[in-house]
Motif scaffolding. Sequence first.
Motif, PDB file in Angstrom:
ATOM      1  N   HIS A 134       0.823  -1.037  -0.133  1.00  0.00           N
ATOM      2  CA  HIS A 134      -0.012   0.110  -0.073  1.00  0.00           C
ATOM      3  C   HIS A 134       0.744   1.233  -0.009  1.00  0.00           C
ATOM      4  O   HIS A 134       2.048   1.272   0.485  1.00  0.00           O
ATOM      5  N   GLN A 194      -8.011  -5.813  -3.251  1.00  0.00           N
ATOM      6  CA  GLN A 194      -8.832  -5.034  -2.584  1.00  0.00           C
ATOM      7  C   GLN A 194      -8.435  -4.884  -1.160  1.00  0.00           C
ATOM      8  O   GLN A 194      -8.440  -3.929  -0.626  1.00  0.00           O
ATOM      9  N   ASP A 195      -8.172  -6.162  -0.656  1.00  0.00           N
ATOM     10  CA  ASP A 195      -7.655  -6.107   0.509  1.00  0.00           C
ATOM     11  C   ASP A 195      -6.109  -5.453   0.885  1.00  0.00           C
ATOM     12  O   ASP A 195      -5.902  -4.961   1.947  1.00  0.00           O
ATOM     13  N   ILE A 197      -5.198  -2.954  -0.905  1.00  0.00           N
ATOM     14  CA  ILE A 197      -5.589  -1.689  -0.695  1.00  0.00           C
ATOM     15  C   ILE A 197      -6.124  -1.090   0.735  1.00  0.00           C
ATOM     16  O   ILE A 197      -5.827   0.071   1.312  1.00  0.00           O
ATOM     17  N   SER A 198      -6.960  -2.030   1.298  1.00  0.00           N
ATOM     18  CA  SER A 198      -7.601  -1.544   2.442  1.00  0.00           C
ATOM     19  C   SER A 198      -6.745  -1.916   3.510  1.00  0.00           C
ATOM     20  O   SER A 198      -6.988  -1.733   4.930  1.00  0.00           O
ATOM     21  N   GLN A 200      -5.586  -5.118   4.703  1.00  0.00           N
ATOM     22  CA  GLN A 200      -5.732  -6.273   5.322  1.00  0.00           C
ATOM     23  C   GLN A 200      -4.452  -7.362   5.227  1.00  0.00           C
ATOM     24  O   GLN A 200      -4.376  -7.962   5.896  1.00  0.00           O
ATOM     25  N   HIS A 212      -3.807   0.781 -10.177  1.00  0.00           N
ATOM     26  CA  HIS A 212      -3.721   1.198  -8.664  1.00  0.00           C
ATOM     27  C   HIS A 212      -2.403   1.837  -8.638  1.00  0.00           C
ATOM     28  O   HIS A 212      -2.393   2.678  -7.690  1.00  0.00           O
ATOM     29  N   THR A 217      -2.367   4.395  -5.206  1.00  0.00           N
ATOM     30  CA  THR A 217      -2.825   3.744  -3.932  1.00  0.00           C
ATOM     31  C   THR A 217      -1.881   2.788  -3.530  1.00  0.00           C
ATOM     32  O   THR A 217      -2.071   2.012  -2.538  1.00  0.00           O
TER      33      THR A 217
END
Length: 322
Positions: A134, A194-195, A197-198, A200, A212, A217
């Motif tokens: 990230h 997605q995880d 980026i978030s 996780q 991305h 990001t």
Amino acid sequence: MQRVTMAATAAGLLVALTAAAHAQAPSTYPDRPIKVVVPAAAGGVTDNPARIVTNRMRDNLGQTLVVENQGGAGGILAAENVKRAAPDGYTLLYVNAATHGLLPALKKSLSYDALKDFVPIMMAVRAPLAIVVHSDSPYKTLADLVKGAGESKPLNYGSPGPGNTSHLIGLMLAQAGKAPMQAVHYRGEAPMIQDLISGQVDFAASNIIRTHVEAGTLRVLATTGDKRWFAFPDAPTLGELGYTAEYYAWSGLVAPAGTPQAVVDRINASANTALADQDVIKALTANGFEIVGGKPEVFAKAMSAYIRDVSEIGRKNGLEID
């Protein structure tokens, strides 16, 4: 006695007619549309190059190539179906590193033999993977990442499934750095990204993260090819950082075993011509792919070496797919 002689004559005639039909096939091939089975869903990293290449192949083959997506079981179902197809060049399989590399090397029981049940035609494209974090991650370099894993709690890394190339890269980093890292397996790359980026998972290896990265990001720490990847020219390769491993996602065409060599050569020539087309080159490189091409025997050698290398990694790590 006479009946036996007649039967033998009839059998001999049938063999002769069959041989003659096969001998004539290459001169008339193709005389109808060709089905190209893609062992993945439409729009993915395997489907896109398959459609780009086969769309151009129809121009020099003079026949339509119909792409048929057959997802499920990691591509096994598609491979099984093509394995059973007539070896006449009218049903092809657009394979990837999973169906004809990772699964043959790591799966306990596989319903097909990647090297014996299929005839290699051509590796079309390959792409390195980018090891990414990230954008807010405290790890600015790959050395930071490996060191951080050794100094803190085990780092989690994303994988689109056990035995996937991304999984192997995580195992390699953990071994090389003697650092605790834990794989988190997902059902595909999209939820993994997605995880990531978030927040996780701490890092992942993928080749579908360009948008991305450009959006800010995600940040690339390294790439896995033998030279710098044109998609991320500022990122060092694993080799530059002292690692000996190279990893690629790749895909290409195969046919059922027994397909006449002349037909294989005809398809190979058509695919190579397509890969030399400037519009095809532009479309593939825009998606981060490196053009490969070449003769069937080159693909056969590369595939065999890939299976051997992954088998060795699996053996060292006790990695096996049920």
